[in-house]
Design an enzyme around this catalytic site. Structure first.
Site, mmCIF file in Angstrom:
data_model
loop_
_atom_site.group_PDB
_atom_site.id
_atom_site.type_symbol
_atom_site.label_atom_id
_atom_site.label_comp_id
_atom_site.label_asym_id
_atom_site.label_seq_id
_atom_site.Cartn_x
_atom_site.Cartn_y
_atom_site.Cartn_z
ATOM 1 N N HIS A 124 0.838 -1.164 -0.068
ATOM 2 C CA HIS A 124 -0.012 -0.197 0.191
ATOM 3 C C HIS A 124 0.786 1.284 -0.025
ATOM 4 C CE1 HIS A 124 -3.858 -2.135 1.889
ATOM 5 N NE2 HIS A 124 -3.908 -2.307 0.375
ATOM 6 N N LYS A 157 4.994 1.265 0.804
ATOM 7 C CA LYS A 157 5.961 1.122 -0.447
ATOM 8 C C LYS A 157 7.380 1.388 -0.086
ATOM 9 C CE LYS A 157 2.607 2.152 -3.976
ATOM 10 N NZ LYS A 157 1.969 0.828 -3.988
ATOM 11 N N THR A 210 2.186 -5.634 -8.300
ATOM 12 C CA THR A 210 1.030 -4.506 -8.770
ATOM 13 C C THR A 210 1.834 -3.431 -9.386
ATOM 14 O OG1 THR A 210 0.832 -3.918 -6.448
ATOM 15 C CG2 THR A 210 -0.776 -5.382 -7.184
ATOM 16 N N GLY A 211 1.073 -2.772 -10.097
ATOM 17 C CA GLY A 211 1.516 -1.613 -10.782
ATOM 18 C C GLY A 211 2.642 -0.769 -10.333
ATOM 19 N N THR A 212 2.341 0.271 -9.461
ATOM 20 C CA THR A 212 3.253 1.225 -8.946
ATOM 21 C C THR A 212 4.383 0.473 -8.426
ATOM 22 O OG1 THR A 212 1.479 2.875 -8.873
ATOM 23 C CG2 THR A 212 3.638 3.249 -7.699
ATOM 24 N N THR A 213 4.141 -0.316 -7.322
ATOM 25 C CA THR A 213 5.116 -1.137 -6.447
ATOM 26 C C THR A 213 6.051 -1.683 -7.391
ATOM 27 O OG1 THR A 213 3.543 -1.474 -4.865
ATOM 28 C CG2 THR A 213 5.525 -2.893 -4.796
ATOM 29 N N SER A 265 -2.415 -1.738 -11.234
ATOM 30 C CA SER A 265 -2.365 -1.023 -9.835
ATOM 31 C C SER A 265 -3.385 -1.734 -8.852
ATOM 32 C CB SER A 265 -2.623 0.340 -10.120
ATOM 33 O OG SER A 265 -2.908 0.904 -8.685
ATOM 34 N N GLY A 266 -3.177 -2.006 -7.804
ATOM 35 C CA GLY A 266 -4.099 -2.657 -6.875
ATOM 36 C C GLY A 266 -5.562 -2.230 -7.018
ATOM 37 N N ASP A 305 -1.436 -1.677 4.809
ATOM 38 C CA ASP A 305 -1.293 -0.647 5.769
ATOM 39 C C ASP A 305 -2.658 -0.873 6.607
ATOM 40 O OD1 ASP A 305 -1.323 1.677 7.245
ATOM 41 O OD2 ASP A 305 -0.822 2.882 5.745
ATOM 42 N N ASP A 348 -11.044 -6.157 -2.373
ATOM 43 C CA ASP A 348 -10.175 -7.280 -3.166
ATOM 44 C C ASP A 348 -8.800 -7.429 -2.310
ATOM 45 O OD1 ASP A 348 -11.672 -6.351 -5.360
ATOM 46 O OD2 ASP A 348 -10.235 -4.413 -5.933
ATOM 47 N N ARG A 351 -7.434 -13.866 1.547
ATOM 48 C CA ARG A 351 -8.392 -15.156 1.787
ATOM 49 C C ARG A 351 -7.951 -16.298 0.749
ATOM 50 N NH1 ARG A 351 -12.194 -17.280 -1.430
ATOM 51 N NH2 ARG A 351 -13.730 -18.834 -0.408
#
Length: 135
Positions: A10, A14, A36-39, A56-57, A82, A92, A98
């Site tokens: 999150h 990051k 995921t995208g930015t990360t 991105s998430g 976070d 999500d 899960r």
């Protein structure tokens, strides 16, 4: 043996994930990294390693990694989430966590658990054999 490891964080986590990944670069570099995208962009830049980037998430990236889990394509998840800042895509995130539980995927949610997961001899050598539940 090469494993597929997902790296997710999150916004407020990051920097923590990047710092952790840099510390463990030698352990990560022999494996397929997805994020995921930015990360994913931040990890690729920091490590100078290839990272397959999903969306991105909040735009579906968490669900894409969830699909990877359900298809048997993920071996471990490092997800620095976070707990103090609610995310608009919280359903999500919960679905992703899960699926990790359902499919017996090792998950590290903070630096301490990630250090332990990658410090244990069997995981460090990636010889850990995960039992896949039969439903």
């Amino acid at each position: 043996m090469q494993k597929t490891i997902a790296l997710v964080a999150h916004d407020h986590k990051k920097k923590d994930l990047i710092d952790w990944a840099v510390t463990h670069k030698s352990r990560l570099q022999g494996h397929k990294l997805v994020a995921t995208g930015t990360t994913g962009g931040l990890v690729a830049d920091a490590l100078q390693l290839p990272v397959h980037r999903y969306k991105s998430g909040p735009l579906g990236g968490d669900q894409q990694i969830g699909a990877l889990i359900s298809e048997g394509g993920l071996d471990a998840l490092v997800f620095f989430w976070d707990p103090l800042n609610p995310a608009p895509h919280d359903p999500d995130v919960k679905a992703l966590l899960r699926l990790c539980s359902v499919w017996n995927i090792p998950v590290a949610c903070n630096r301490a658990s990630a250090d332990l997961m990658f410090g244990i001899e069997s995981l460090e050598n990636m010889q850990y054999k995960r039992e896949i539940p039969v439903y």
